[in-house]
Structure formats: C-alpha cells, structure tokens
Design an enzyme around this catalytic site. Structure first.
Site, PDB file in Angstrom:
ATOM      1  N   ALA A 180       0.858  -1.195   0.000  1.00 16.57           N
ATOM      2  CA  ALA A 180       0.000   0.000   0.000  1.00 16.57           C
ATOM      3  C   ALA A 180       0.891   1.240   0.000  1.00 16.57           C
ATOM      4  O   ALA A 180       1.890   1.291   0.722  1.00 16.57           O
ATOM      5  CB  ALA A 180      -0.889  -0.001   1.228  1.00 16.57           C
ATOM      6  N   LYS A 181       0.517   2.213  -0.803  1.00 14.65           N
ATOM      7  CA  LYS A 181       1.280   3.474  -0.810  1.00 14.65           C
ATOM      8  C   LYS A 181       0.626   4.392   0.222  1.00 14.65           C
ATOM      9  O   LYS A 181      -0.172   5.276  -0.100  1.00 14.65           O
ATOM     10  CB  LYS A 181       1.268   4.092  -2.207  1.00 14.65           C
ATOM     11  CG  LYS A 181       2.287   5.198  -2.411  1.00 14.65           C
ATOM     12  CD  LYS A 181       2.398   5.571  -3.888  1.00 14.65           C
ATOM     13  CE  LYS A 181       3.218   6.821  -4.125  1.00 14.65           C
ATOM     14  NZ  LYS A 181       4.653   6.669  -3.903  1.00 14.65           N
ATOM     15  N   SER A 182       0.924   4.094   1.474  1.00 11.57           N
ATOM     16  CA  SER A 182       0.294   4.832   2.570  1.00 11.57           C
ATOM     17  C   SER A 182       1.255   5.873   3.120  1.00 11.57           C
ATOM     18  O   SER A 182       2.479   5.683   3.096  1.00 11.57           O
ATOM     19  CB  SER A 182      -0.091   3.872   3.688  1.00 11.57           C
ATOM     20  OG  SER A 182       1.076   3.378   4.310  1.00 11.57           O
ATOM     21  N   TYR A 186       5.872   6.333   4.701  1.00 12.67           N
ATOM     22  CA  TYR A 186       6.854   7.365   4.382  1.00 12.67           C
ATOM     23  C   TYR A 186       7.547   7.942   5.616  1.00 12.67           C
ATOM     24  O   TYR A 186       8.507   8.705   5.484  1.00 12.67           O
ATOM     25  CB  TYR A 186       6.229   8.434   3.471  1.00 12.67           C
ATOM     26  CG  TYR A 186       6.092   7.835   2.084  1.00 12.67           C
ATOM     27  CD1 TYR A 186       7.137   7.903   1.175  1.00 12.67           C
ATOM     28  CD2 TYR A 186       4.972   7.085   1.748  1.00 12.67           C
ATOM     29  CE1 TYR A 186       7.052   7.280  -0.060  1.00 12.67           C
ATOM     30  CE2 TYR A 186       4.878   6.454   0.507  1.00 12.67           C
ATOM     31  CZ  TYR A 186       5.924   6.556  -0.388  1.00 12.67           C
ATOM     32  OH  TYR A 186       5.847   5.918  -1.592  1.00 12.67           O
TER      33      TYR A 186
END
Ligand code: PPE
Length: 329
Positions: A180-182, A186
């Site tokens: 998931a690009k959550s 980051y």
C-alpha cells in the site's frame, strides 16, 4: 535536452521530465477537493484531521509529460488501480468511481492548462473525531498538481547518484503493508532519506526484515549482470512500482531476462550496473554504493538503453502499443 555519448559511440538523449512550471503559477492553480475545483489558497484541512495525527492517508504520484501530442498522463490506469487497492487495504475506499477520479485528474490538468506536471491524488481520513479508530471519520479525496523536476538532482539521469545502504530496514510483514502506498510508510522512507542526506549521499537503500535488498526511500532498484536484470520480489517489502513494471516490460522487449529474486547486499557492490526506478526518479543510474564504485562509476549502457526506450514513448518516437499514455486533450 542533454546528449551523452557512450563509450561504444551510441548517442543517448535524455529528455527532461517536463518543462518547469513556476511555484507562483502553481499557487494560483486549482485543486480538486471532494468533487470541487478549489483555489490553491482555499484547499486547506482542519488541524483535527485524522490523517494528520494517525497517518491515515493513501496517495499516488503520477507524471504528466509534455508529448508532441500535448500533455499525456503516464500509466494513469495503473496508478488509479494502485490507489484503490491501497485504500481497500486500509478500509478507506474513495467514495467516487474509478472513472470519475481519472476524469477529475484530466480535467484538473485542462483547467490549469499545464503542459506537464506531477499529479498527487490523496485519499485521507478527514475530521470527525480524534482517537485511533478511523471509522467515524469521512474519507476525503483531493488532487494536487505540482512541479517536480529531477528527483535526485539535475544531472542524476545522466551522471548517476551516490547512495548508501541504510541502517533502517523496510517494514516487516505483519507490521505496515508495503504494497500500500500509505503516508505511514513514508515515515520509514523519511528516516532512510535523512540518514542518507546527512551522510552526504543522494539516496538510501533499505534492506528488508530478512536482510535482503528492498528498495530506496522513494524508488525500486534493479541490478544488471550480463543480460540479466535482477530486482527484488514483492515480498521483499517493496512498493509494487509502476516504473518498475515499465522497466521490466521494456527490458524483456529488448531481450534481457528479468529475474525477481532476493538480492543479498553484497551483490549490489559487485553488480555491473545498479539503477533506481520511480515516477519521480524515472530511471536513475547509481554510480556508487557506500562509496564503492559500481561498474565504471557512471551511468551504465543498460540503464541508458532502458532510459532511451522509456523516453522514446514520451517523445513520440515509439508507438504507444500498450496504451501507457492518456492524452489530456
Ligand atoms: N518505492 C517507493 C518507496 C516509492 O515511494 C516509489 C515512488 C517507488 C518505489 C516507485 O514507484 P512508482 O512511482 O510506481 O514507479 N515514489 C514517489 C515519490 C515519493 C515522494 O513523494 O518523494 C514517486 O516516484 O512519485
């Protein structure tokens, strides 16, 4: 446009990502927020926004390139698919059909009349109440257009970058989902990036929970050995990069064998070439890792060949056989 000549004499042109758009221009641009076109200055959120406290946000990074046929969004469908998949994992699916969000992106570029840009759609838990439980909070969606030049420095694509192996690992399975690009992921990327910058490097490469190579703070990684292109598999805690997919496809077309397998750290040092891939980073060669020279210590011929093919599509020199470009107009 810069022109480099390889040792073999082949001339390689690397197109800039897009013509720069000034900050002041963007600050007068419109932002799409929950179905409305809002002026930049009014596109704000409340301090009690859930995402601000608990990182309950999912986002994408997409490039819109200036092509001979006008602005075109690169692999829009795949980015939107990943956005919805990331949102699904976190039980916060956008309250808009896929087609509506895709069209909103195109419309936003048209309204702002941009020749090229970087597109940042974000799905986040808005304001209702604080506390870990995200369910009471609305799922808000916004799309912001930005200017993003060369991610790892102006000459990175031509000359390569210096990287280090980070002391921070990527997330272990069963902690935060790497697919998931959550926003939460980051925080890990930020640790990797800060350590790299403070150490005098352009970027940091993280290992995974098992000690194998994972990815850069904002890029996937490839190594070259002869006619083999080797990259870590999805289970190495990587983001399933769309540029990674493009590079694997381009490389196979060019006759390379693409192998997804675990890479021990020391294999990086001995590779003929190593390069990074990402929407922002595009295809960035690595010239040193932990101050060990990689190959000849500059952009290698395989990375240059793949760059050339990648940009040939955008420059209109290659037919868009796979439908990777969505023309804005
Ligand atoms: N891994 C990570 C951790 C990552 O952030 C990116 C994109 C990739 C791999 C490559 O994925 P793709 O863009 O689909 O090829 N990183 C985004 C920039 C991060 C940032 O905001 O900084 C990007 O390239 O847009």
């Amino acid at each position: 446009m810069s022109t480099k000549t390889l040792a073999e004499g082949a001339s390689v042109k690397v197109k800039p990502a897009h013509e720069p758009v000034s900050k002041s221009f963007l600050e007068h641009s419109k932002i799409w927020m929950n179905g409305k076109m809002v002026p930049w200055s009014e596109a704000t959120v409340h301090i009690a926004t859930h995402a601000l406290h608990y990182a309950t946000a999912i986002f994408e990074g997409i490039r819109c390139y200036a092509t001979p046929r006008g602005p075109a969004v690169y692999r829009l469908d795949r980015h939107i698919e990943r956005l919805y998949n990331s949102s699904k994992i976190y039980r916060m699916e956008p309250p808009y059909p896929v087609e509506e969000l895709s069209e909103a992106i195109l419309e936003l570029i048209r309204i702002n009349d941009l020749p090229s840009c970087y597109i940042r759609p974000i799905v986040y838990r808005g304001y209702a109440s604080l506390g870990v439980n995200p369910f009471p909070c609305p799922v808000d969606v916004a799309i912001l257009l930005m200017d993003w030049g060369k991610y790892l420095g102006d000459d990175a694509l031509d000359n390569g970058v210096d990287v280090c192996v980070s002391s921070w690992s990527r997330m272990a399975p069963n902690t935060l989902p790497a697919l998931a690009k959550s926003a939460a992921n980051y925080m890990n990327s930020g640790l990797i990036k800060m350590e790299a910058i403070l150490g005098g490097f352009h970027e940091g490469i993280a290992l995974n929970h098992d000690g194998y190579v994972s990815e850069g703070s904002g890029e996937n990684i490839f190594i070259v050995r002869g006619r083999d292109l080797i990259t870590p598999p999805l289970e190495a805690a990587i983001l399933p990069g769309i540029t990674r997919d493009s590079v694997m496809t381009i490389a196979r077309d060019l006759g390379y064998a693409v192998v997804e397998t675990n890479i021990p750290r020391e294999m990086l040092y001995c590779a003929e070439e190593v390069f990074l891939t990402g929407t922002a980073a595009e295809i960035t060669p690595i010239r040193s890792i932990d101050r060990i020279k990689i190959g000849c210590g500059k952009a290698g011929p395989v990375a240059r060949e793949i760059q050339r093919e990648f940009f040939a599509l955008i420059d209109g020199e290659r037919e868009d056989r796979r439908g990777w470009l969505t023309h804005v107009r």
